[in-house]
Motif scaffolding. Structure first.
Motif, PDB file in Angstrom:
ATOM      1  N   ALA A 105      -7.146 -11.576 -15.049  1.00  0.00           N
ATOM      2  CA  ALA A 105      -5.897 -11.035 -14.501  1.00  0.00           C
ATOM      3  C   ALA A 105      -6.052  -9.556 -14.138  1.00  0.00           C
ATOM      4  O   ALA A 105      -5.603  -9.097 -13.076  1.00  0.00           O
ATOM      5  N   GLY A 106      -6.693  -8.805 -15.007  1.00  0.00           N
ATOM      6  CA  GLY A 106      -6.922  -7.383 -14.713  1.00  0.00           C
ATOM      7  C   GLY A 106      -7.789  -7.192 -13.482  1.00  0.00           C
ATOM      8  O   GLY A 106      -7.546  -6.301 -12.637  1.00  0.00           O
ATOM      9  N   ALA A 107      -8.815  -8.048 -13.357  1.00  0.00           N
ATOM     10  CA  ALA A 107      -9.697  -7.947 -12.191  1.00  0.00           C
ATOM     11  C   ALA A 107      -8.935  -8.273 -10.912  1.00  0.00           C
ATOM     12  O   ALA A 107      -9.144  -7.642  -9.861  1.00  0.00           O
ATOM     13  N   ALA A 108      -8.035  -9.275 -10.970  1.00  0.00           N
ATOM     14  CA  ALA A 108      -7.246  -9.642  -9.783  1.00  0.00           C
ATOM     15  C   ALA A 108      -6.324  -8.505  -9.370  1.00  0.00           C
ATOM     16  O   ALA A 108      -6.175  -8.176  -8.168  1.00  0.00           O
ATOM     17  N   VAL A 109      -5.650  -7.856 -10.346  1.00  0.00           N
ATOM     18  CA  VAL A 109      -4.763  -6.723 -10.037  1.00  0.00           C
ATOM     19  C   VAL A 109      -5.555  -5.575  -9.420  1.00  0.00           C
ATOM     20  O   VAL A 109      -5.134  -4.944  -8.419  1.00  0.00           O
ATOM     21  N   ALA A 110      -6.728  -5.284 -10.030  1.00  0.00           N
ATOM     22  CA  ALA A 110      -7.552  -4.189  -9.510  1.00  0.00           C
ATOM     23  C   ALA A 110      -8.006  -4.493  -8.078  1.00  0.00           C
ATOM     24  O   ALA A 110      -8.029  -3.606  -7.204  1.00  0.00           O
ATOM     25  N   ALA A 111      -8.380  -5.753  -7.833  1.00  0.00           N
ATOM     26  CA  ALA A 111      -8.809  -6.119  -6.485  1.00  0.00           C
ATOM     27  C   ALA A 111      -7.663  -5.966  -5.486  1.00  0.00           C
ATOM     28  O   ALA A 111      -7.852  -5.485  -4.349  1.00  0.00           O
ATOM     29  N   ALA A 112      -6.431  -6.360  -5.895  1.00  0.00           N
ATOM     30  CA  ALA A 112      -5.272  -6.232  -4.987  1.00  0.00           C
ATOM     31  C   ALA A 112      -4.993  -4.770  -4.676  1.00  0.00           C
ATOM     32  O   ALA A 112      -4.687  -4.400  -3.524  1.00  0.00           O
ATOM     33  N   VAL A 113      -5.090  -3.893  -5.675  1.00  0.00           N
ATOM     34  CA  VAL A 113      -4.861  -2.457  -5.461  1.00  0.00           C
ATOM     35  C   VAL A 113      -5.895  -1.891  -4.506  1.00  0.00           C
ATOM     36  O   VAL A 113      -5.584  -1.107  -3.579  1.00  0.00           O
ATOM     37  N   LEU A 114      -7.161  -2.258  -4.728  1.00  0.00           N
ATOM     38  CA  LEU A 114      -8.231  -1.745  -3.871  1.00  0.00           C
ATOM     39  C   LEU A 114      -8.051  -2.223  -2.426  1.00  0.00           C
ATOM     40  O   LEU A 114      -8.269  -1.463  -1.462  1.00  0.00           O
ATOM     41  N   VAL A 115      -7.672  -3.478  -2.256  1.00  0.00           N
ATOM     42  CA  VAL A 115      -7.440  -3.994  -0.891  1.00  0.00           C
ATOM     43  C   VAL A 115      -6.283  -3.245  -0.224  1.00  0.00           C
ATOM     44  O   VAL A 115      -6.334  -2.893   0.962  1.00  0.00           O
ATOM     45  N   GLY A 116      -5.202  -2.964  -0.979  1.00  0.00           N
ATOM     46  CA  GLY A 116      -4.064  -2.239  -0.424  1.00  0.00           C
ATOM     47  C   GLY A 116      -4.445  -0.836  -0.003  1.00  0.00           C
ATOM     48  O   GLY A 116      -4.050  -0.364   1.074  1.00  0.00           O
ATOM     49  N   LEU A 117      -5.230  -0.170  -0.863  1.00  0.00           N
ATOM     50  CA  LEU A 117      -5.676   1.179  -0.517  1.00  0.00           C
ATOM     51  C   LEU A 117      -6.569   1.170   0.729  1.00  0.00           C
ATOM     52  O   LEU A 117      -6.480   2.050   1.598  1.00  0.00           O
ATOM     53  N   TRP A 118      -7.448   0.185   0.789  1.00  0.00           N
ATOM     54  CA  TRP A 118      -8.361   0.119   1.934  1.00  0.00           C
ATOM     55  C   TRP A 118      -7.569  -0.114   3.237  1.00  0.00           C
ATOM     56  O   TRP A 118      -7.846   0.506   4.255  1.00  0.00           O
ATOM     57  N   ARG A 119      -6.579  -0.984   3.195  1.00  0.00           N
ATOM     58  CA  ARG A 119      -5.757  -1.256   4.390  1.00  0.00           C
ATOM     59  C   ARG A 119      -4.955  -0.018   4.784  1.00  0.00           C
ATOM     60  O   ARG A 119      -4.790   0.282   5.991  1.00  0.00           O
ATOM     61  N   ARG A 120      -4.446   0.688   3.763  1.00  0.00           N
ATOM     62  CA  ARG A 120      -3.653   1.897   4.097  1.00  0.00           C
ATOM     63  C   ARG A 120      -4.527   2.964   4.746  1.00  0.00           C
ATOM     64  O   ARG A 120      -4.117   3.599   5.731  1.00  0.00           O
ATOM     65  N   ARG A 121      -5.753   3.141   4.194  1.00  0.00           N
ATOM     66  CA  ARG A 121      -6.648   4.133   4.788  1.00  0.00           C
ATOM     67  C   ARG A 121      -7.027   3.725   6.207  1.00  0.00           C
ATOM     68  O   ARG A 121      -7.133   4.571   7.109  1.00  0.00           O
ATOM     69  N   ARG A 122      -7.231   2.441   6.382  1.00  0.00           N
ATOM     70  CA  ARG A 122      -7.587   1.979   7.727  1.00  0.00           C
ATOM     71  C   ARG A 122      -6.445   2.221   8.718  1.00  0.00           C
ATOM     72  O   ARG A 122      -6.667   2.629   9.880  1.00  0.00           O
ATOM     73  N   ALA A 123      -5.201   1.985   8.241  1.00  0.00           N
ATOM     74  CA  ALA A 123      -4.046   2.217   9.126  1.00  0.00           C
ATOM     75  C   ALA A 123      -3.893   3.697   9.455  1.00  0.00           C
ATOM     76  O   ALA A 123      -3.602   4.065  10.598  1.00  0.00           O
ATOM     77  N   LEU A 124      -4.111   4.558   8.465  1.00  0.00           N
ATOM     78  CA  LEU A 124      -4.045   5.991   8.707  1.00  0.00           C
ATOM     79  C   LEU A 124      -5.112   6.425   9.688  1.00  0.00           C
ATOM     80  O   LEU A 124      -4.910   7.300  10.561  1.00  0.00           O
ATOM     81  N   GLY A 125      -6.301   5.863   9.567  1.00  0.00           N
ATOM     82  CA  GLY A 125      -7.378   6.225  10.493  1.00  0.00           C
ATOM     83  C   GLY A 125      -7.063   5.837  11.935  1.00  0.00           C
ATOM     84  O   GLY A 125      -7.358   6.573  12.874  1.00  0.00           O
ATOM     85  N   ARG A 126      -6.455   4.704  12.105  1.00  0.00           N
ATOM     86  CA  ARG A 126      -6.109   4.243  13.463  1.00  0.00           C
ATOM     87  C   ARG A 126      -5.035   5.148  14.092  1.00  0.00           C
ATOM     88  O   ARG A 126      -5.080   5.499  15.295  1.00  0.00           O
ATOM     89  N   SER A 127      -4.038   5.539  13.255  1.00  0.00           N
ATOM     90  CA  SER A 127      -2.962   6.394  13.797  1.00  0.00           C
ATOM     91  C   SER A 127      -3.495   7.777  14.175  1.00  0.00           C
ATOM     92  O   SER A 127      -3.095   8.370  15.179  1.00  0.00           O
ATOM     93  N   ALA A 128      -4.457   8.269  13.429  1.00  0.00           N
ATOM     94  CA  ALA A 128      -5.036   9.591  13.716  1.00  0.00           C
ATOM     95  C   ALA A 128      -5.860   9.532  14.983  1.00  0.00           C
ATOM     96  O   ALA A 128      -5.856  10.455  15.820  1.00  0.00           O
ATOM     97  N   SER A 129      -6.570   8.493  15.206  1.00  0.00           N
ATOM     98  CA  SER A 129      -7.425   8.399  16.400  1.00  0.00           C
ATOM     99  C   SER A 129      -6.577   8.186  17.669  1.00  0.00           C
ATOM    100  O   SER A 129      -6.921   8.643  18.753  1.00  0.00           O
ATOM    101  N   SER A 130      -5.440   7.535  17.535  1.00  0.00           N
ATOM    102  CA  SER A 130      -4.584   7.295  18.702  1.00  0.00           C
ATOM    103  C   SER A 130      -3.843   8.577  19.142  1.00  0.00           C
ATOM    104  O   SER A 130      -3.544   8.752  20.303  1.00  0.00           O
ATOM    105  N   SER A 131      -3.565   9.455  18.206  1.00  0.00           N
ATOM    106  CA  SER A 131      -2.898  10.695  18.550  1.00  0.00           C
ATOM    107  C   SER A 131      -3.881  11.701  19.115  1.00  0.00           C
ATOM    108  O   SER A 131      -3.528  12.527  19.925  1.00  0.00           O
TER     109      SER A 131
END
Length: 284
Positions: free
Chosen positions: A258-284
């Motif tokens: 259960a702990g590993a699943a929560v940690a994996a979900a957090v890491l995936v969320g962070l990775w997606r957020r960073r990716r979204a931020l990177g896309r918005s910065a490159s478009s501006s």
């Protein structure tokens, strides 16, 4: 004064009877040596003195033998004992509940001491004996006990004779009763010592041989097919144990999963957020 003298004599007799014999002298030796089976049997219940270099010993032996036919071996050993002038004290043949054949026999054989070595050689060489698994011999020197019994008995017999003389001199009922009471006590003690001497005489004259007869030890030789089948059953057992271990590990470590699943979900969320931020910065 006559009564006083009588009681004084009685008191002195009793005092001498209670005193333990001291300063025993040892007459001619009784032939005996330290070797098993050489102790000479005593002549009567009143065992005589032993001394010099001779010693009196009580001997015992224990044998564990294997036989293919336990009942026949037990009967043969008992017949052998009687042929040597001995007798059988105990003969216990035990039978297993699932079989009519005995699984062991316990024998206590009393063999004349002067024929013990010969008896033992014949028994061990019997055709009913496959193997003598163990043999134990014991000796106990009882010379001092023989001397002590003899001294105590002779002292009591002298006391008995003096009390008998006093009984003949007694003139009153009180004197007669008192002397007869002491005579009874002394005679009882003499009989007790005589019984102990008789038992000691028997133990000196006869060697107690305890024999346990058991079936022969069988070494099982398995075939190649039996070995292969046992190896296959063992491998299946080990595989089941391994699978059971994995299941137990998974169930007991659910919190880790259960702990590993929560940690994996957090890491995936962070990775997606960073990716979204990177896309918005490159478009501006």
């Amino acid at each position: 004064m006559r009564h006083l003298a009588f009681w004084l004599v009685l008191v002195s007799v009793l005092a001498s009877a209670c005193a333990r014999p001291q300063g025993r002298t040892v007459p001619s030796p009784v032939p005996a040596s330290g070797e098993v089976g050489s102790a000479a049997p005593v002549q009567s219940v009143g065992i005589e003195w032993a001394g010099g270099s001779g010693r009196l010993v009580v001997q015992e032996a224990e044998l564990l033998v294997e036989s293919a036919d336990i009942r026949r071996a037990a009967d043969a050993f008992q017949s052998l004992t009687r042929s040597f002038g001995g007798h059988v004290s105990v003969a216990d043949i035990a039978t297993a509940t699932e079989s009519s054949e005995p699984n062991q026999a316990k024998l206590t054989l009393l063999v004349p001491a002067d024929r013990f070595e010969e008896f033992l050689a014949v028994l061990k060489g019997s055709t009913d004996v496959l193997r003598v698994r163990s043999e134990i011999r014991r000796q106990n020197d009882v010379t001092d006990a023989v001397i002590d019994y003899a001294a105590r008995r002779r002292s009591l017999e002298r006391t008995e004779a003096r009390l008998q003389q006093l009984l003949e001199r007694a003139t009153t009922i009180d004197e007669v009763l008192r002397v007869e009471q002491e005579l009874t006590r002394v005679r009882t003690e003499i009989e007790r010592i005589a019984a102990q001497q008789a038992e000691l005489e028997r133990r000196i004259a006869y060697v107690e041989v305890r024999v346990l007869v058991v079936p022969p030890t069988v070494t099982e030789v398995r075939s190649l097919g039996e070995t292969a089948r046992e190896a296959w059953r063992t491998s299946l057992f080990l595989l089941r144990m391994l699978l059971h271990g994995i299941v137990w590990a998974v169930i007991l470590s659910w919190w880790l999963l259960a702990g590993a699943a929560v940690a994996a979900a957090v890491l995936v969320g962070l990775w997606r957020r960073r990716r979204a931020l990177g896309r918005s910065a490159s478009s501006s």
